[in-house]
Scaffold this active site. Structure first.
Site, PDB file in Angstrom:
ATOM      1  N   ILE A   1      19.912   3.747   7.671  1.00  0.00           N
ATOM      2  CA  ILE A   1      20.853   4.892   7.104  1.00  0.00           C
ATOM      3  C   ILE A   1      22.200   4.146   7.279  1.00  0.00           C
ATOM      4  CG2 ILE A   1      20.567   6.337   8.747  1.00  0.00           C
ATOM      5  CD1 ILE A   1      21.620   8.580   6.714  1.00  0.00           C
ATOM      6  N   SER A   2      23.073   3.712   6.238  1.00  0.00           N
ATOM      7  CA  SER A   2      24.185   3.046   6.606  1.00  0.00           C
ATOM      8  C   SER A   2      25.220   4.123   7.469  1.00  0.00           C
ATOM      9  CB  SER A   2      25.062   2.881   5.391  1.00  0.00           C
ATOM     10  OG  SER A   2      24.044   2.014   4.711  1.00  0.00           O
ATOM     11  N   GLN A   3      26.368   3.389   8.146  1.00  0.00           N
ATOM     12  CA  GLN A   3      27.012   4.184   8.986  1.00  0.00           C
ATOM     13  C   GLN A   3      27.951   4.840   7.695  1.00  0.00           C
ATOM     14  OE1 GLN A   3      28.808   0.270  10.652  1.00  0.00           O
ATOM     15  NE2 GLN A   3      30.701   1.659  10.672  1.00  0.00           N
TER      16      GLN A   3
END
Length: 213
Positions: free
Chosen positions: A60-62
């Site tokens: 999950i991207s920042q």
């Protein structure tokens, strides 16, 4: 322990400090709780500005990257948006707050199932998650006003460019999978495409075909 309200304040402050200024994007990031998309061991770190592992070897991207990509996309309330790479579903959920319709394509069926459950739980009725090869886009729903790609391609994929409406915008990480990549904003004009380099990023590579899970 910080209270949920304090955590949310810190979360939004961190986004602003990274250059997220669009009020609509900040409101969407405030409404959609990242904690709903992070499971297991890492759930306590949902409000930190860092990428986190999810199933199928993905991440999950920042949040700051999600917000900056969303800001660059400049989604309008009537827009139909295509996302390539559903992952946890977090980015699609943010887009659901800004667009009329969101179609999100993911090569891992397990991630699609998990994301759909989360969308249902949150009552997000304008998001459709589909298991498929996102590198080909979704020709049957084209053209799209906005396209966002959450995996790195060596070049902006031709099939996706073809599915972008005139005046439409695509945001895509471009570069070799293990090197530094650039986030590119592509705008379709009457004469072709305009490219703008936004910042350096690091994403998983965009792969063809369906995953095993």
């Amino acid at each position: 322990m910080t209270s949920p309200a304090e955590r949310k304040m810190q979360f939004l402050f961190a986004l602003r400090s990274k250059g997220v200024t669009d009020v609509r994007v900040l409101t969407a990031m405030e409404r959609i709780d990242r904690g709903d998309f992070v499971r297991g061991l890492f759930s306590t770190r949902a409000y930190e500005d860092m990428p986190l592992p999810i199933s199928c070897g993905q991440t999950i991207s920042q949040p700051s990257v999600v917000a900056l990509m969303t800001q660059a996309l400049n989604v309008q309330p009537r827009d139909k948006v295509l996302e390539v790479g559903t992952g946890s579903g977090y980015q699609a959920a943010i887009l659901s707050q800004l667009a009329r319709r969101v179609y999100t394509v993911e090569r891992y069926r397990r991630l699609v199932r998990d994301a759909q459950k989360t969308f249902e739980k949150l009552g997000l009725t304008n998001v459709t998650a589909i298991a498929g090869d996102g590198s080909h886009g979704l020709p049957e729903q084209a053209p799209f006003d906005r396209i966002i790609v959450t995996a790195a391609a060596e070049d902006p994929p031709g099939p996706l460019l073809a599915q972008l409406r005139e005046g439409g915008i695509m945001v895509v990480p471009v570069g070799q999978s293990d090197a530094v990549q650039s986030l590119i904003k592509v705008t379709r004009t009457p004469d072709g495409f305009e490219y703008q380099e936004l910042r350096q990023v690091r994403f998983v590579p965009l792969l063809e075909g369906l995953g095993q899970e």
